[in-house]
Design an enzyme around this catalytic site. Structure first.
Site, PDB file in Angstrom:
ATOM      1  N   CYS A   1      -4.191   7.723  -1.994  1.00  0.00           N
ATOM      2  CA  CYS A   1      -3.785   7.346  -0.645  1.00  0.00           C
ATOM      3  C   CYS A   1      -2.578   8.223  -0.304  1.00  0.00           C
ATOM      4  CB  CYS A   1      -3.400   5.860  -0.591  1.00  0.00           C
ATOM      5  SG  CYS A   1      -2.607   5.399   0.977  1.00  0.00           S
TER       6      CYS A   1
ATOM      7  N   CYS B   1     -10.531   7.084   0.998  1.00  0.00           N
ATOM      8  CA  CYS B   1      -9.853   8.122   0.204  1.00  0.00           C
ATOM      9  C   CYS B   1      -9.889   7.813  -1.300  1.00  0.00           C
ATOM     10  CB  CYS B   1      -8.406   8.279   0.673  1.00  0.00           C
ATOM     11  SG  CYS B   1      -8.269   8.868   2.375  1.00  0.00           S
TER      12      CYS B   1
ATOM     13  N   HIS C   1      -2.711  -1.165  -1.223  1.00  0.00           N
ATOM     14  CA  HIS C   1      -2.595  -1.671  -2.598  1.00  0.00           C
ATOM     15  C   HIS C   1      -2.979  -3.149  -2.683  1.00  0.00           C
ATOM     16  CE1 HIS C   1      -0.829  -1.664  -6.667  1.00  0.00           C
ATOM     17  NE2 HIS C   1      -0.178  -2.766  -6.345  1.00  0.00           N
TER      18      HIS C   1
ATOM     19  N   CYS D   1      -4.445  17.615  16.180  1.00  0.00           N
ATOM     20  CA  CYS D   1      -5.589  18.436  15.752  1.00  0.00           C
ATOM     21  C   CYS D   1      -6.885  17.978  16.417  1.00  0.00           C
ATOM     22  CB  CYS D   1      -5.737  18.368  14.239  1.00  0.00           C
ATOM     23  SG  CYS D   1      -6.359  16.791  13.651  1.00  0.00           S
TER      24      CYS D   1
ATOM     25  N   CYS E   1      -6.450   3.326 -11.762  1.00  0.00           N
ATOM     26  CA  CYS E   1      -5.409   3.302 -10.740  1.00  0.00           C
ATOM     27  C   CYS E   1      -4.688   4.656 -10.683  1.00  0.00           C
ATOM     28  CB  CYS E   1      -4.418   2.185 -11.060  1.00  0.00           C
ATOM     29  SG  CYS E   1      -2.973   2.179  -9.985  1.00  0.00           S
TER      30      CYS E   1
ATOM     31  N   CYS F   1      -8.251  12.577  16.022  1.00  0.00           N
ATOM     32  CA  CYS F   1      -8.361  11.181  16.451  1.00  0.00           C
ATOM     33  C   CYS F   1      -9.577  11.006  17.352  1.00  0.00           C
ATOM     34  CB  CYS F   1      -7.096  10.747  17.178  1.00  0.00           C
ATOM     35  SG  CYS F   1      -5.588  10.939  16.221  1.00  0.00           S
TER      36      CYS F   1
ATOM     37  N   CYS G   1      -6.746  -3.152  -2.839  1.00  0.00           N
ATOM     38  CA  CYS G   1      -7.419  -2.054  -3.557  1.00  0.00           C
ATOM     39  C   CYS G   1      -8.194  -2.592  -4.763  1.00  0.00           C
ATOM     40  CB  CYS G   1      -6.386  -1.036  -4.031  1.00  0.00           C
ATOM     41  SG  CYS G   1      -7.144   0.354  -4.914  1.00  0.00           S
TER      42      CYS G   1
ATOM     43  N   CYS H   1       0.527  10.997  14.959  1.00  0.00           N
ATOM     44  CA  CYS H   1       1.300  11.983  15.750  1.00  0.00           C
ATOM     45  C   CYS H   1       1.842  11.345  17.019  1.00  0.00           C
ATOM     46  CB  CYS H   1       0.420  13.174  16.121  1.00  0.00           C
ATOM     47  SG  CYS H   1      -0.354  13.970  14.737  1.00  0.00           S
TER      48      CYS H   1
ATOM     49  N   CYS I   1      -0.067   7.905  -5.824  1.00  0.00           N
ATOM     50  CA  CYS I   1      -0.761   7.139  -4.792  1.00  0.00           C
ATOM     51  C   CYS I   1       0.253   6.377  -3.928  1.00  0.00           C
ATOM     52  CB  CYS I   1      -1.735   6.151  -5.432  1.00  0.00           C
ATOM     53  SG  CYS I   1      -2.611   5.157  -4.196  1.00  0.00           S
TER      54      CYS I   1
ATOM     55  N   CYS J   1      -4.101   9.168  10.310  1.00  0.00           N
ATOM     56  CA  CYS J   1      -4.254  10.603  10.545  1.00  0.00           C
ATOM     57  C   CYS J   1      -5.584  11.062   9.951  1.00  0.00           C
ATOM     58  CB  CYS J   1      -3.073  11.353   9.941  1.00  0.00           C
ATOM     59  SG  CYS J   1      -2.957  13.078  10.425  1.00  0.00           S
TER      60      CYS J   1
ATOM     61  N   CYS K   1      -7.998   0.102   4.773  1.00  0.00           N
ATOM     62  CA  CYS K   1      -9.079   1.046   4.389  1.00  0.00           C
ATOM     63  C   CYS K   1     -10.013   0.528   3.297  1.00  0.00           C
ATOM     64  CB  CYS K   1      -8.484   2.382   3.980  1.00  0.00           C
ATOM     65  SG  CYS K   1      -7.474   3.146   5.261  1.00  0.00           S
TER      66      CYS K   1
ATOM     67  N   CYS L   1      -1.085   7.849   5.404  1.00  0.00           N
ATOM     68  CA  CYS L   1      -1.138   8.449   6.748  1.00  0.00           C
ATOM     69  C   CYS L   1      -0.890   7.454   7.874  1.00  0.00           C
ATOM     70  CB  CYS L   1      -2.450   9.191   6.954  1.00  0.00           C
ATOM     71  SG  CYS L   1      -3.880   8.136   7.270  1.00  0.00           S
TER      72      CYS L   1
HETATM   73 FE1  FSX Z   1      -2.527  13.599  14.649  1.00  0.00          FE
HETATM   74 FE2  FSX Z   1      -4.881  13.118  16.148  1.00  0.00          FE
HETATM   75 FE3  FSX Z   1      -3.685  13.448  12.460  1.00  0.00          FE
HETATM   76 FE4  FSX Z   1      -5.148  14.912  13.853  1.00  0.00          FE
HETATM   77  O1  FSX Z   1      -5.336  14.411  17.207  1.00  0.00           O
HETATM   78  S1  FSX Z   1      -2.982  11.678  13.661  1.00  0.00           S
HETATM   79  S2  FSX Z   1      -2.964  15.464  13.316  1.00  0.00           S
HETATM   80  S3  FSX Z   1      -5.926  13.596  12.263  1.00  0.00           S
HETATM   81  O2  FSX Z   1      -6.007  13.782  14.994  1.00  0.00           O
HETATM   82  O3  FSX Z   1      -3.083  13.248  16.390  1.00  0.00           O
HETATM   83 FE1  SF4 Z   2      -2.597   0.605  -5.648  1.00  0.00          FE
HETATM   84 FE2  SF4 Z   2      -3.255   3.209  -5.365  1.00  0.00          FE
HETATM   85 FE3  SF4 Z   2      -3.587   1.975  -7.717  1.00  0.00          FE
HETATM   86 FE4  SF4 Z   2      -5.158   1.357  -5.626  1.00  0.00          FE
HETATM   87  S1  SF4 Z   2      -5.068   3.349  -6.714  1.00  0.00           S
HETATM   88  S2  SF4 Z   2      -4.189  -0.082  -7.069  1.00  0.00           S
HETATM   89  S3  SF4 Z   2      -3.684   1.521  -3.927  1.00  0.00           S
HETATM   90  S4  SF4 Z   2      -1.605   2.375  -6.647  1.00  0.00           S
END
Ligand code: FSX
Ligand code: SF4
Length: 300
Positions: A278, A271, A224, A49, A244, A52, A227, A154, A250, A187, A259, A281
């Protein structure tokens, strides 16, 4: 070591420094795409898409390099990028040919490789009067690349374009070429992860990877693990702040990514911090079987 290179290394330390891209920066990108002293990076996009690339350019910084243009022009010799380079048609392909002949280059691939129908569902450019598929370009350029970076889930394993029936038989780059790739999963991936990987390769440092080709320096722990909602009460529905989300599905316990510590969008949030689950991805199985992809569940 020149100042530019030092700046780049400082940026690459997975620090809080940030990058952005203005219209002026884009103009500069159009003017300068080749720094003869810099290592050459060739970036191709297949079935994806473009998120990236957007993620990389969505970096805002108060420290030098202050913009993605700084990063790309002054530090990385990004000789080819289909959506950033000013050149088009034959001149773009000529730039690619010039950059890939003779000297070594780092090949950055974004998107999965469609392999069905002779790859003819994804053409990337024309050469010698022939349309070239992403699959052909990947084979040709991967053969001569000093290293290959798969940017995004991807390119790493197929990701969303390979989900569901996958009628174009999309594969990740490593599976398609049989070559080792550094898989910067996500992603999309966080921009720091992308830049970090390219920097490590430019510096000829060894990158330790896990069984899925992901650098352990980035993907060594689960979401996790770090987190801030661990050990909090379970949420029974979305919108219950500070609880949680495991019971709601999740995927943090099974997802390798930093993250929670790194934050996205210039250090604003992530996220789970924004109240979402989560979705896993950075995993090879992403997107996996969710309600979105189960036949019938979304039919009227
Ligand atoms: Fe894939 Fe890159 Fe996801 Fe998009 O182009 S990892 S579909 S966010 O961005 O390849
Ligand atoms: Fe783990 Fe998700 Fe709960 Fe965070 S929200 S503690 S990552 S299960």
């Amino acid at each position: 070591m020149d100042t530019t290179r030092r700046d780049f290394i400082r940026y690459c330390g997975m620090s809080a420094a940030a990058l952005g891209l203005s219209a002026t920066d884009l103009l500069r990108l159009e003017e300068v795409l080749a720094n003869p002293k810099g290592p050459t990076v060739l970036w191709l996009q297949g079935a994806s898409c473009s998120g990236c690339s957007v993620s990389l350019l969505n970096r805002i910084s108060s420290q030098k390099p202050t913009t993605a243009a700084d990063l790309l022009i002054n530090s990385i010799n990004l000789a080819y990028h289909p959506t950033l380079m000013a050149a088009a048609d034959d001149s773009a392909v000529s730039a690619l040919d010039r950059a890939s002949e003779g000297r070594s280059y780092i090949l950055v691939l974004e998107g999965g490789v469609p392999t069905a129908f002779g790859g003819a569902t994804c053409f990337v450019y024309g050469a010698g009067g022939q349309d070239v598929t992403f699959a052909q370009a990947v084979q040709t350029l991967a053969a001569r690349a000093s290293r290959i970076v798969s940017v995004g889930t991807c390119a790493s394993w197929g990701g969303i374009p390979a989900a569901g029936p996958n009628v174009t038989t999309i594969q990740g780059v490593a599976a398609y070429t049989g070559k080792r790739t550094i898989n910067i999963a996500g992603c999309p991936p966080h921009p720091d992860w992308i830049v970090w990987a390219i920097a490590q390769l430019m510096l000829k440092k060894r990158i330790g990877v896990d069984a899925y080709g992901r650098p352990t320096a980035i993907f060594g722990r689960t979401v996790h693990d770090v987190c801030p909602l661990r050990e909090t009460e379970e949420a029974s529905s979305l919108g219950q702040a500070g609880r949680c989300l495991e019971e709601l599905g999740c995927r943090g316990p099974h997802t390798q990514a930093p993250c929670p510590n790194q934050l996205w969008n210039g250090g604003v949030s992530w996220c789970i911090g924004a109240g979402a689950l989560c979705i896993g991805c950075t995993q090879s199985t992403f997107p996996g079987a969710t309600a979105f992809y189960r036949a019938g569940e979304h039919d009227d």
